[in-house]
Write a protein that holds these residues in place. Structure first.
Motif, mmCIF file in Angstrom:
data_model
loop_
_atom_site.group_PDB
_atom_site.id
_atom_site.type_symbol
_atom_site.label_atom_id
_atom_site.label_comp_id
_atom_site.label_asym_id
_atom_site.label_seq_id
_atom_site.Cartn_x
_atom_site.Cartn_y
_atom_site.Cartn_z
ATOM 1 N N UNK A 1 0.890 -1.020 -0.337
ATOM 2 C CA UNK A 1 0.158 0.006 -0.235
ATOM 3 C C UNK A 1 0.838 1.817 -0.125
ATOM 4 N N UNK A 2 2.049 1.367 -0.555
ATOM 5 C CA UNK A 2 2.796 2.349 -0.328
ATOM 6 C C UNK A 2 2.766 3.380 -1.225
ATOM 7 N N UNK A 3 2.033 2.382 -2.364
ATOM 8 C CA UNK A 3 1.458 3.367 -3.843
ATOM 9 C C UNK A 3 0.322 3.460 -3.883
ATOM 10 N N UNK B 1 6.623 -5.489 5.907
ATOM 11 C CA UNK B 1 6.018 -3.715 6.246
ATOM 12 C C UNK B 1 5.090 -3.190 5.970
ATOM 13 N N UNK B 2 4.337 -4.018 5.291
ATOM 14 C CA UNK B 2 3.023 -3.582 6.905
ATOM 15 C C UNK B 2 2.749 -3.632 8.507
ATOM 16 N N UNK B 3 3.605 -5.015 8.836
ATOM 17 C CA UNK B 3 3.595 -4.387 9.951
ATOM 18 C C UNK B 3 4.017 -4.328 11.070
ATOM 19 N N UNK B 4 5.683 -3.808 10.404
ATOM 20 C CA UNK B 4 6.304 -3.002 11.447
ATOM 21 C C UNK B 4 5.351 -1.269 12.309
ATOM 22 N N UNK B 5 6.217 -0.839 12.328
ATOM 23 C CA UNK B 5 6.183 0.059 13.379
ATOM 24 C C UNK B 5 6.186 1.438 12.412
ATOM 25 N N UNK B 6 4.908 1.821 12.173
ATOM 26 C CA UNK B 6 5.574 3.376 11.737
ATOM 27 C C UNK B 6 5.843 4.625 12.139
ATOM 28 N N UNK B 7 5.994 4.651 13.192
ATOM 29 C CA UNK B 7 6.218 6.341 13.648
ATOM 30 C C UNK B 7 7.385 6.873 13.630
ATOM 31 N N UNK B 8 8.669 5.770 13.351
ATOM 32 C CA UNK B 8 10.132 5.953 13.074
ATOM 33 C C UNK B 8 9.672 6.852 11.885
ATOM 34 N N UNK B 9 9.356 6.387 10.394
ATOM 35 C CA UNK B 9 9.422 6.766 9.222
ATOM 36 C C UNK B 9 8.318 7.975 8.900
ATOM 37 N N UNK B 10 7.714 8.213 10.632
ATOM 38 C CA UNK B 10 6.811 9.197 10.442
ATOM 39 C C UNK B 10 7.248 10.620 11.077
ATOM 40 N N UNK B 11 8.296 9.913 11.898
ATOM 41 C CA UNK B 11 9.838 10.841 12.746
ATOM 42 C C UNK B 11 10.223 11.846 11.187
ATOM 43 N N UNK B 12 10.819 10.675 10.885
ATOM 44 C CA UNK B 12 11.918 11.389 9.510
ATOM 45 C C UNK B 12 10.818 11.722 8.721
ATOM 46 N N UNK B 13 10.235 11.456 8.645
ATOM 47 C CA UNK B 13 9.017 12.518 7.573
ATOM 48 C C UNK B 13 9.076 13.354 7.707
ATOM 49 N N UNK C 1 15.867 3.698 5.710
ATOM 50 C CA UNK C 1 16.557 4.411 7.651
ATOM 51 C C UNK C 1 15.924 3.669 8.351
ATOM 52 N N UNK C 2 14.580 4.025 8.476
ATOM 53 C CA UNK C 2 13.561 3.449 9.112
ATOM 54 C C UNK C 2 12.221 2.009 9.174
ATOM 55 N N UNK C 3 12.239 2.116 8.117
ATOM 56 C CA UNK C 3 10.988 0.381 7.733
ATOM 57 C C UNK C 3 11.764 -0.140 7.521
ATOM 58 N N UNK C 4 12.782 0.166 6.618
ATOM 59 C CA UNK C 4 13.232 -1.251 6.286
ATOM 60 C C UNK C 4 14.194 -2.122 6.779
#
Length: 262
Positions: free
Chosen positions: A99-101, A159-171, A183-186
């Motif tokens: 769902x990233x696209x 990928x869907x089950x990872x914690x989304x907060x680290x990527x959101x913080x970087x964004x 750097x956050x999700x992968x």
């Protein structure tokens, strides 16, 4: 004294599902002509004993062992290259499938993944033999096609089950979308994805050994050839090579998974 708690109530839907599964199992046994008594007759036991006795002793001639070693390497190479191709294809399909696209592309990619993994490797090999011809190339592509569907689904779920907060913080702090993902999700999903890859490599070793039955090269093609000529001792050597290869890859994969989880 406290009153005893009532036993938990099972939803009606769960009971109906269990009843349907039980009916399906009973109907499966009732519809199949399973002749258990014929399987254990003295004639069947004697025939099986004579058939297995034909495999002993295995062929140990130097020329044949060299030929078997070449087929073993071909099988190993098919599984390794097919798995590596599947990792690339699965990763490319996992991004839209997670769902990233966009949700529309997610649904379409999920359908494609279902198609890829619903077709067994033997069927893929039979189809690709028409285009690629006999040999390990068709077998490698068959493994890659089927495994891409499996790994793509598993990677997408990881990928869907990872914690989304680290990527959101970087964004939120100005990082580019690709950099935030790398750097956050992968890194969160990478150990699980590597474990899935190693597990599928184990499965592909077994599948590559069987694909030779349809002419895709490797140990399977040797086994089919010698069995068709009733050269049982040669076939026994090929079977032993298959077992050794599967055991070695299982041990290596287990050691790598242990190292990744420490």
């Amino acid at each position: 004294m406290k009153a005893a708690l009532p036993p938990p109530r099972r939803p009606l839907g769960t009971l109906v599902l269990l009843a349907c599964l039980l009916i399906l199992v009973v109907a499966s046994f009732a519809s199949l002509p399973l002749q258990w008594s014929a399987f254990f007759t003295p004639e069947a036991v004697t025939s099986a004993r004579e058939f297995l006795a034909g495999f002993a002793p295995p062929e140990t001639g130097h020329a044949f062992l060299v030929k078997t070693a070449g087929a073993l390497w071909e099988t190993l190479a098919m599984s390794l290259v097919g798995t590596l191709l599947a990792v690339g294809g699965g990763m490319l399909l996992a991004l839209p499938a997670a769902g990233r696209l966009g949700q529309a592309l997610r649904a379409a990619t999920r359908v494609l993944l279902n198609v890829l993994r619903s077709i067994p490797e033997l069927v893929w090999a039979a189809l690709l033999l028409v285009a690629a011809g006999l040999g390990p190339f068709a077998g490698t592509l068959a493994l890659a096609a089927h495994t891409s569907g499996v790994l793509g689904r598993l990677f997408a779920d990881a990928l869907e089950n990872v914690e989304p907060l680290p990527e959101a913080s970087l964004r939120n702090n100005g990082a580019a979308p690709l950099a935030a993902f790398l750097y956050a999700t992968l890194p969160q999903a990478l150990p699980q994805m590597l474990s899935y890859t190693l597990y599928r490599w184990e499965n592909n070793i077994r599948a590559a050994a069987v694909l030779g039955v349809v002419g895709a090269g490797g140990l399977g093609q040797m086994l089919k050839y010698h069995l068709s000529l009733f050269q049982m001792q040669n076939a026994a050597t090929v079977v032993i090579a298959m077992l050794l290869l599967v055991a070695a890859v299982d041990a290596l994969s287990f050691a790598l998974r242990r190292a990744l989880t420490r």
